[in-house]
Scaffold this motif. Structure first.
Motif, PDB file in Angstrom:
ATOM      1  N   THR A  45      13.259  -0.372  -1.939  1.00 38.68           N
ATOM      2  CA  THR A  45      13.289   0.713  -3.035  1.00 38.68           C
ATOM      3  C   THR A  45      14.675   1.345  -3.223  1.00 38.68           C
ATOM      4  O   THR A  45      15.505   1.137  -2.253  1.00 38.68           O
ATOM      5  CB  THR A  45      12.283   1.814  -2.955  1.00 38.68           C
TER       6      THR A  45
ATOM      7  N   LYS B  25       0.815  -1.265   0.039  1.00 40.99           N
ATOM      8  CA  LYS B  25       0.091   0.011  -0.065  1.00 40.99           C
ATOM      9  C   LYS B  25       0.912   1.309  -0.110  1.00 40.99           C
ATOM     10  O   LYS B  25       0.378   2.295  -0.060  1.00 40.99           O
ATOM     11  CB  LYS B  25      -0.871   0.036   1.206  1.00 40.99           C
ATOM     12  N   LYS B  26       1.940   1.047   0.373  1.00 40.10           N
ATOM     13  CA  LYS B  26       2.845   2.264   0.052  1.00 40.10           C
ATOM     14  C   LYS B  26       3.215   2.851  -0.937  1.00 40.10           C
ATOM     15  O   LYS B  26       3.081   2.180  -2.180  1.00 40.10           O
ATOM     16  CB  LYS B  26       4.424   1.967   0.840  1.00 40.10           C
ATOM     17  N   LEU B  27       3.460   4.112  -1.186  1.00 41.78           N
ATOM     18  CA  LEU B  27       3.950   4.820  -2.511  1.00 41.78           C
ATOM     19  C   LEU B  27       5.319   3.985  -2.737  1.00 41.78           C
ATOM     20  O   LEU B  27       6.030   3.503  -1.936  1.00 41.78           O
ATOM     21  CB  LEU B  27       4.104   6.155  -2.124  1.00 41.78           C
ATOM     22  N   ALA B  28       5.530   3.999  -4.100  1.00 42.67           N
ATOM     23  CA  ALA B  28       6.752   3.343  -4.579  1.00 42.67           C
ATOM     24  C   ALA B  28       8.062   3.775  -3.904  1.00 42.67           C
ATOM     25  O   ALA B  28       8.768   2.860  -3.714  1.00 42.67           O
ATOM     26  CB  ALA B  28       6.761   3.587  -6.178  1.00 42.67           C
ATOM     27  N   ARG B  29       8.313   5.269  -3.767  1.00 45.09           N
ATOM     28  CA  ARG B  29       9.393   5.560  -3.051  1.00 45.09           C
ATOM     29  C   ARG B  29       9.556   5.133  -1.796  1.00 45.09           C
ATOM     30  O   ARG B  29      10.639   5.093  -1.103  1.00 45.09           O
ATOM     31  CB  ARG B  29       9.624   7.012  -3.160  1.00 45.09           C
ATOM     32  N   ASN B  30       8.454   4.595  -1.148  1.00 44.33           N
ATOM     33  CA  ASN B  30       8.445   4.327   0.463  1.00 44.33           C
ATOM     34  C   ASN B  30       8.570   2.901   0.634  1.00 44.33           C
ATOM     35  O   ASN B  30       8.638   2.294   1.594  1.00 44.33           O
ATOM     36  CB  ASN B  30       7.309   4.811   1.196  1.00 44.33           C
ATOM     37  N   LYS B  31       8.459   2.134  -0.526  1.00 46.91           N
ATOM     38  CA  LYS B  31       8.467   0.598  -0.450  1.00 46.91           C
ATOM     39  C   LYS B  31       9.640   0.033  -0.066  1.00 46.91           C
ATOM     40  O   LYS B  31      10.714   0.705  -0.378  1.00 46.91           O
ATOM     41  CB  LYS B  31       8.060  -0.116  -1.896  1.00 46.91           C
TER      42      LYS B  31
END
Lengths: 66, 177
Positions: free
Chosen positions: B14, B5-11
């Protein structure tokens, strides 16, 4: 050999080697050279067992991740 | 929050630099990698301790040349009265020893390097013991075994022989009794 067994073997080997080093030093200063050789042999076998267990553990541990 | 569910940059994992800065705060990984490091340290310690016994064996192999059972004259009987001691070297010049004429009239001899830290051991006539003054180690004069203080091993015993008026050292037992 599963990972748990590897842990057990490694820690047993550590305990054995602590005792063997102490006994080897005692025997050496008591000039009981036969016992020095015996304890060194046991320590070397224990090292081999620890290394074997470690390589086996490493195999299992890092295979999981892949 | 679930990783998906996290934004891509927070996954997790990453490539974003700001996320990588806190990668080491991930508890699961932290536990996992600490466990691995712990086991590797244990293996290292075990190997180090095991291999540390090898130099003793090598040194023992180099020392096996027969050294004991030499026969040397120590003193004349008349030179040492009851309650007195005399220093000599046996079996080599690097091995200091002490000959004691005990209060009971017996002759005993030991290498007089303390088995704790190699200080010289002296005969205490009043208490009839061998004393290492460095750390107050007491040895039984009759057997050479430690009585009190830090020493754990007995003093090497030198076997004596009295022929005519002369006391000879004829052998050595490092572990005895």
């Amino acid at each position: 050999m599963d990972k748990k067994t590897c842990w057990i073997v490694i820690f047993l080997s550590l305990a054995v080697n602590v005792v063997m080093l102490q006994w080897t030093v005692e025997a050496y200063f008591g000039l009981e050279y036969e016992r020095v050789y015996l304890f060194t042999s046991i320590a070397c076998l224990s090292v081999l067992a620890a290394l074997a267990a470690f390589f086996r553990w490493r195999n299992l541990e890092y295979k999981e991740k892949k | 929050m679930d990783n998906k569910k996290k934004l891509a940059r927070n996954k997790y994992e990453t490539n974003d630099d700001m996320i990588n800065l806190i990668d080491n705060l991930n508890r699961d990984d932290d536990v996992k990698y600490n466990r691995r490091a712990f086991l590797k340290t244990a293996v290292g310690a075990s190997v180090t301790l095991g291999l540390a016994t090898l130099p003793f064996s090598i040194k023992a192999m180099m020392n096996t040349a027969g050294e004991d059972d030499k026969r040397i004259a120590i003193a004349k009987l008349s030179e040492i009265s009851k309650g007195q001691s005399l220093n000599f070297n046996y079996p080599t010049d690097e091995d200091p020893a002490i000959l004691v004429h005990t209060k009971d009239g017996k002759f005993v001899a030991y290498n007089n390097k303390c088995t704790h830290l190699q200080c010289p051991v002296f005969y205490e006539k009043e208490q009839d013991v061998l004393l290492c003054p460095c750390h107050k180690g007491y040895f039984d004069v009759k057997s050479g075994h430690p009585l009190a203080g830090p020493p754990q091993r007995e003093l090497p015993r030198i076997e004596l022989e009295i022929v005519d008026d002369t006391i000879y050292a004829v052998g050595r037992k490092v572990r005895h009794g």
